[in-house]
Design a protein around this motif. Structure first.
Motif, PDB file in Angstrom:
ATOM      1  N   TRP A 149      14.616  -0.359  11.426  1.00  0.00           N
ATOM      2  CA  TRP A 149      14.723  -1.137  12.674  1.00  0.00           C
ATOM      3  C   TRP A 149      15.105  -0.233  13.842  1.00  0.00           C
ATOM      4  O   TRP A 149      14.599  -0.384  14.947  1.00  0.00           O
ATOM      5  CB  TRP A 149      15.735  -2.258  12.501  1.00  0.00           C
ATOM      6  N   ARG A 150      16.032   0.720  13.588  1.00  0.00           N
ATOM      7  CA  ARG A 150      16.431   1.640  14.672  1.00  0.00           C
ATOM      8  C   ARG A 150      15.267   2.532  15.100  1.00  0.00           C
ATOM      9  O   ARG A 150      15.152   2.888  16.270  1.00  0.00           O
ATOM     10  CB  ARG A 150      17.593   2.517  14.203  1.00  0.00           C
ATOM     11  N   ASN A 151      14.430   2.904  14.146  1.00  0.00           N
ATOM     12  CA  ASN A 151      13.303   3.794  14.439  1.00  0.00           C
ATOM     13  C   ASN A 151      11.985   3.015  14.498  1.00  0.00           C
ATOM     14  O   ASN A 151      10.945   3.502  14.078  1.00  0.00           O
ATOM     15  CB  ASN A 151      13.212   4.884  13.367  1.00  0.00           C
ATOM     16  N   ARG A 152      12.042   1.813  15.027  1.00  0.00           N
ATOM     17  CA  ARG A 152      10.863   0.960  15.048  1.00  0.00           C
ATOM     18  C   ARG A 152       9.772   1.497  15.976  1.00  0.00           C
ATOM     19  O   ARG A 152       8.620   1.115  15.847  1.00  0.00           O
ATOM     20  CB  ARG A 152      11.229  -0.466  15.403  1.00  0.00           C
ATOM     21  N   LYS A 153      10.129   2.393  16.881  1.00  0.00           N
ATOM     22  CA  LYS A 153       9.111   2.968  17.758  1.00  0.00           C
ATOM     23  C   LYS A 153       8.188   3.891  16.979  1.00  0.00           C
ATOM     24  O   LYS A 153       7.053   4.111  17.390  1.00  0.00           O
ATOM     25  CB  LYS A 153       9.778   3.724  18.907  1.00  0.00           C
ATOM     26  N   GLU A 154       8.671   4.401  15.843  1.00  0.00           N
ATOM     27  CA  GLU A 154       7.852   5.259  14.992  1.00  0.00           C
ATOM     28  C   GLU A 154       7.082   4.444  13.949  1.00  0.00           C
ATOM     29  O   GLU A 154       6.359   5.002  13.131  1.00  0.00           O
ATOM     30  CB  GLU A 154       8.746   6.278  14.280  1.00  0.00           C
ATOM     31  N   PHE A 155       7.251   3.143  13.986  1.00  0.00           N
ATOM     32  CA  PHE A 155       6.601   2.243  13.026  1.00  0.00           C
ATOM     33  C   PHE A 155       5.103   2.236  13.282  1.00  0.00           C
ATOM     34  O   PHE A 155       4.650   1.978  14.397  1.00  0.00           O
ATOM     35  CB  PHE A 155       7.202   0.836  13.203  1.00  0.00           C
ATOM     36  N   LYS A 156       4.307   2.524  12.270  1.00  0.00           N
ATOM     37  CA  LYS A 156       2.863   2.638  12.426  1.00  0.00           C
ATOM     38  C   LYS A 156       2.190   1.332  12.038  1.00  0.00           C
ATOM     39  O   LYS A 156       2.767   0.474  11.381  1.00  0.00           O
ATOM     40  CB  LYS A 156       2.338   3.756  11.533  1.00  0.00           C
ATOM     41  N   VAL A 157       0.945   1.198  12.424  1.00  0.00           N
ATOM     42  CA  VAL A 157       0.150   0.031  12.079  1.00  0.00           C
ATOM     43  C   VAL A 157      -0.030  -0.048  10.564  1.00  0.00           C
ATOM     44  O   VAL A 157      -0.015  -1.133   9.982  1.00  0.00           O
ATOM     45  CB  VAL A 157      -1.224   0.068  12.792  1.00  0.00           C
ATOM     46  N   GLU A 158      -0.165   1.104   9.911  1.00  0.00           N
ATOM     47  CA  GLU A 158      -0.313   1.118   8.462  1.00  0.00           C
ATOM     48  C   GLU A 158       0.926   0.534   7.773  1.00  0.00           C
ATOM     49  O   GLU A 158       0.815  -0.218   6.798  1.00  0.00           O
ATOM     50  CB  GLU A 158      -0.544   2.544   7.947  1.00  0.00           C
ATOM     51  N   ASP A 159       2.104   0.884   8.288  1.00  0.00           N
ATOM     52  CA  ASP A 159       3.341   0.348   7.721  1.00  0.00           C
ATOM     53  C   ASP A 159       3.420  -1.160   7.914  1.00  0.00           C
ATOM     54  O   ASP A 159       3.842  -1.891   7.010  1.00  0.00           O
ATOM     55  CB  ASP A 159       4.557   1.013   8.379  1.00  0.00           C
ATOM     56  N   ALA A 160       2.990  -1.626   9.089  1.00  0.00           N
ATOM     57  CA  ALA A 160       2.992  -3.071   9.340  1.00  0.00           C
ATOM     58  C   ALA A 160       2.005  -3.776   8.405  1.00  0.00           C
ATOM     59  O   ALA A 160       2.280  -4.858   7.899  1.00  0.00           O
ATOM     60  CB  ALA A 160       2.639  -3.357  10.791  1.00  0.00           C
ATOM     61  N   GLY A 161       0.869  -3.153   8.153  1.00  0.00           N
ATOM     62  CA  GLY A 161      -0.120  -3.729   7.240  1.00  0.00           C
ATOM     63  C   GLY A 161       0.404  -3.816   5.821  1.00  0.00           C
ATOM     64  O   GLY A 161       0.215  -4.822   5.136  1.00  0.00           O
ATOM     65  N   ILE A 162       1.092  -2.775   5.387  1.00  0.00           N
ATOM     66  CA  ILE A 162       1.678  -2.782   4.046  1.00  0.00           C
ATOM     67  C   ILE A 162       2.741  -3.866   3.939  1.00  0.00           C
ATOM     68  O   ILE A 162       2.794  -4.610   2.957  1.00  0.00           O
ATOM     69  CB  ILE A 162       2.253  -1.392   3.704  1.00  0.00           C
ATOM     70  N   ALA A 163       3.579  -3.976   4.961  1.00  0.00           N
ATOM     71  CA  ALA A 163       4.619  -5.013   4.952  1.00  0.00           C
ATOM     72  C   ALA A 163       3.997  -6.407   4.951  1.00  0.00           C
ATOM     73  O   ALA A 163       4.462  -7.304   4.244  1.00  0.00           O
ATOM     74  CB  ALA A 163       5.540  -4.840   6.157  1.00  0.00           C
ATOM     75  N   ALA A 164       2.922  -6.600   5.720  1.00  0.00           N
ATOM     76  CA  ALA A 164       2.260  -7.900   5.765  1.00  0.00           C
ATOM     77  C   ALA A 164       1.623  -8.239   4.416  1.00  0.00           C
ATOM     78  O   ALA A 164       1.722  -9.376   3.942  1.00  0.00           O
ATOM     79  CB  ALA A 164       1.205  -7.918   6.868  1.00  0.00           C
ATOM     80  N   LEU A 165       0.987  -7.256   3.794  1.00  0.00           N
ATOM     81  CA  LEU A 165       0.394  -7.499   2.479  1.00  0.00           C
ATOM     82  C   LEU A 165       1.461  -7.817   1.441  1.00  0.00           C
ATOM     83  O   LEU A 165       1.263  -8.674   0.576  1.00  0.00           O
ATOM     84  CB  LEU A 165      -0.425  -6.289   2.032  1.00  0.00           C
ATOM     85  N   PHE A 166       2.593  -7.126   1.519  1.00  0.00           N
ATOM     86  CA  PHE A 166       3.690  -7.399   0.598  1.00  0.00           C
ATOM     87  C   PHE A 166       4.212  -8.818   0.787  1.00  0.00           C
ATOM     88  O   PHE A 166       4.422  -9.549  -0.184  1.00  0.00           O
ATOM     89  CB  PHE A 166       4.814  -6.382   0.791  1.00  0.00           C
ATOM     90  N   GLY A 167       4.397  -9.221   2.033  1.00  0.00           N
ATOM     91  CA  GLY A 167       4.845 -10.583   2.318  1.00  0.00           C
ATOM     92  C   GLY A 167       3.842 -11.615   1.838  1.00  0.00           C
ATOM     93  O   GLY A 167       4.216 -12.642   1.264  1.00  0.00           O
ATOM     94  N   LEU A 168       2.565 -11.353   2.034  1.00  0.00           N
ATOM     95  CA  LEU A 168       1.513 -12.255   1.570  1.00  0.00           C
ATOM     96  C   LEU A 168       1.521 -12.354   0.044  1.00  0.00           C
ATOM     97  O   LEU A 168       1.383 -13.445  -0.520  1.00  0.00           O
ATOM     98  CB  LEU A 168       0.152 -11.780   2.071  1.00  0.00           C
ATOM     99  N   GLU A 169       1.711 -11.232  -0.617  1.00  0.00           N
ATOM    100  CA  GLU A 169       1.772 -11.230  -2.079  1.00  0.00           C
ATOM    101  C   GLU A 169       2.948 -12.065  -2.578  1.00  0.00           C
ATOM    102  O   GLU A 169       2.813 -12.851  -3.524  1.00  0.00           O
ATOM    103  CB  GLU A 169       1.888  -9.803  -2.596  1.00  0.00           C
ATOM    104  N   LEU A 170       4.096 -11.913  -1.952  1.00  0.00           N
ATOM    105  CA  LEU A 170       5.248 -12.719  -2.346  1.00  0.00           C
ATOM    106  C   LEU A 170       4.968 -14.204  -2.167  1.00  0.00           C
ATOM    107  O   LEU A 170       5.307 -15.019  -3.031  1.00  0.00           O
ATOM    108  CB  LEU A 170       6.483 -12.321  -1.528  1.00  0.00           C
ATOM    109  N   TYR A 171       4.356 -14.553  -1.058  1.00  0.00           N
ATOM    110  CA  TYR A 171       4.040 -15.949  -0.786  1.00  0.00           C
ATOM    111  C   TYR A 171       3.067 -16.509  -1.827  1.00  0.00           C
ATOM    112  O   TYR A 171       3.254 -17.612  -2.337  1.00  0.00           O
ATOM    113  CB  TYR A 171       3.454 -16.087   0.622  1.00  0.00           C
ATOM    114  N   VAL A 172       2.055 -15.724  -2.181  1.00  0.00           N
ATOM    115  CA  VAL A 172       1.070 -16.173  -3.164  1.00  0.00           C
ATOM    116  C   VAL A 172       1.718 -16.323  -4.536  1.00  0.00           C
ATOM    117  O   VAL A 172       1.451 -17.280  -5.260  1.00  0.00           O
ATOM    118  CB  VAL A 172      -0.134 -15.208  -3.212  1.00  0.00           C
TER     119      VAL A 172
END
Length: 122
Positions: free
Chosen positions: A80-103
């Protein structure tokens, strides 16, 4: 509804016949495969002793779990502190992980209801 009840009854009879024919062999095979895990003699006192050991072992593991939790939380704070270095790939991985948990959650709910969908009566 009556036909479903009749089908369930006939399935229950089939299952009970199968268990009465093959249950003892399965039980003996299971015990033979796992005999290294059986405490001798298998008495009530041995079961109570093992139950206490399990309870207090789990109780003793709480500090380690607590420490792991805080390490994970520190990792999230660091991201969270280094969120400016957060890449689109990391966001995609996090979104897929969240989707997997939901499924997995939804699939578990459906399986728990016997693979039926709420509100649909077939």
């Amino acid at each position: 509804m009556a036909s479903k009840l009749h089908q369930f009854g006939s399935k229950a009879v089939q299952v009970s016949e199968f268990i009465s024919k093959h249950g003892k062999a399965y039980y003996e095979e299971l015990l033979e495969k796992n005999k290294q895990h059986i405490v001798q003699p298998p008495t009530i006192e041995a079961c109570q002793d093992l139950s206490k050991k399990l309870f207090y072992t789990r109780l003793a593991s709480i500090p380690g779990r607590f420490e792991s939790f805080w390490k994970e939380l520190d990792g999230v704070k660091h991201i969270w502190r280094n969120r400016k270095e957060f890449k689109v790939e990391d966001a995609g991985i996090a979104a897929l992980f969240g989707l997997e948990l939901y499924v997995w959650f939804c699939g578990g709910e459906i399986a728990g209801r016997g693979f039926t969908f709420t509100g649909y009566y077939v």
